[in-house]
Design an enzyme around this catalytic site. Sequence first.
Site, short mmCIF file in Angstrom:
data_model
loop_
_atom_site.label_atom_id
_atom_site.label_comp_id
_atom_site.label_asym_id
_atom_site.label_seq_id
_atom_site.Cartn_x
_atom_site.Cartn_y
_atom_site.Cartn_z
N GLY A 179 -8.77 5.61 3.39
CA GLY A 179 -9.22 6.41 4.54
C GLY A 179 -10.62 6.07 4.99
O GLY A 179 -11.40 6.95 5.37
N ASP A 208 0.85 -1.19 0.00
CA ASP A 208 0.00 0.00 0.00
C ASP A 208 0.89 1.25 0.00
O ASP A 208 1.90 1.29 0.72
CB ASP A 208 -0.84 -0.07 1.30
CG ASP A 208 -1.90 0.99 1.41
OD1 ASP A 208 -2.41 1.45 0.38
OD2 ASP A 208 -2.22 1.36 2.57
N ASN A 241 -10.08 0.50 1.78
CA ASN A 241 -8.89 0.35 2.63
C ASN A 241 -9.20 0.73 4.08
O ASN A 241 -9.72 1.82 4.34
CB ASN A 241 -7.78 1.31 2.15
CG ASN A 241 -7.09 0.81 0.91
OD1 ASN A 241 -7.55 -0.10 0.26
ND2 ASN A 241 -5.97 1.44 0.59
N ILE A 242 -8.84 -0.16 5.00
CA ILE A 242 -9.12 0.07 6.42
C ILE A 242 -7.84 -0.18 7.24
O ILE A 242 -7.29 -1.29 7.21
CB ILE A 242 -10.24 -0.87 6.91
CG1 ILE A 242 -11.51 -0.64 6.08
CG2 ILE A 242 -10.53 -0.67 8.40
CD1 ILE A 242 -12.35 -1.86 5.90
N GLU A 271 -2.84 6.31 -7.77
CA GLU A 271 -3.70 7.31 -7.10
C GLU A 271 -3.57 8.64 -7.82
O GLU A 271 -2.47 9.05 -8.18
CB GLU A 271 -3.25 7.47 -5.64
CG GLU A 271 -3.97 8.60 -4.90
CD GLU A 271 -3.44 8.80 -3.48
OE1 GLU A 271 -3.07 7.80 -2.83
OE2 GLU A 271 -3.38 9.97 -3.05
P1 13P Z 1 -7.62 4.57 7.47
O1 13P Z 1 -6.49 4.56 8.43
O2 13P Z 1 -8.40 5.83 7.53
O3 13P Z 1 -8.50 3.38 7.61
O4 13P Z 1 -7.00 4.53 6.00
C1 13P Z 1 -6.50 3.34 5.51
C2 13P Z 1 -5.94 3.49 4.15
O5 13P Z 1 -6.45 4.20 3.31
C3 13P Z 1 -4.74 2.71 3.83
O6 13P Z 1 -4.22 3.04 2.60
#
Ligand code: 13P
Length: 287
Positions: free
Chosen positions: A209, A82, A230-231, A134
């Site tokens: 996010g 990531d 994504n978490i 991105e």
């Molecule tokens: P969060 O920390 O807000 O869940 O974001 C995760 C993310 O986007 C990882 O790339």
Amino acid sequence: MPLVSSLPLIKKAKEKKAAIAAFNIHNLETIQAVIEGASEERAPVIIQTTPGTLRHAGIEYIGAIVKKAADMVDIPVALHVDHCPSFDTIVHCIRNHYTSVMIDGAHLDYEENVALVKRVTEMAHAVGMQVEGEIGKIGGVEDDMFVNEDEAALTVPSEAKQFVEDTGIDTLAIAIGTAHGMYKGEPKLDFERLSEIEAMVDVPLVLHGASGVPDASIKEAIKRGIAKINIATELKNPMAKAIVSTFEKNKDENDPRNYMGAAREAVKKVVKEKIRLCGSNGLADEL
Ligand code: 13P
């Protein structure tokens, strides 16, 4: 089963108007929490690591552990890097069982960003890997990246289309008002922008996010075309809380199996909730 590529999972989710939950992990227990939670939900899942986690845990360790974990279950598991700004790190990941990658050139100007992403995409495609890119700038804090509110920039739909064409990426992360980390107020997502991007871009869209975004907004985003979510922070918080609470109960606790065991259970609970929110439960049986 052996680790799989993330793209077929994301495409299947999109077809089903669902999303694949992609969880940022940090260590053995968080890997186990994701694998066990996803297995119980029969959900295809993406395990991902930022470069900070790779520095902390080691690419070889993460690659070997996730490979073994995937082999031990019968749901599709992908291993993804990531927000990686480095070509070399991405090659290192691919050589250590990673099955998809995100190249992040958000710090570069458009031409430099395209050149870097294109180079990674050509290399990755040559070895059968898929690439997430991105465009726009997602705000907030992740690893040592900090993008404040003024620097964050929502994705411009025409630029998104151009970026996909210029780079050949397979999935696109877009900025529509979410930020990494927790929010002070309630995040307002720009759904109109999302629909416009979805209408113009051929590749599946990714939402970063997601921690702290209300469930209704996540569902609306999926309805409008987001196919990977994504978490990170929402797994870190219950993990820390479970550890703190173990020490509150017994300040002399010294057995990692107790405090890390509690952390693993707390993370697993959130993994299962998020999978159901994304609608990917049961999808493992359709792949
Ligand atoms: P969060 O920390 O807000 O869940 O974001 C995760 C993310 O986007 C990882 O790339």
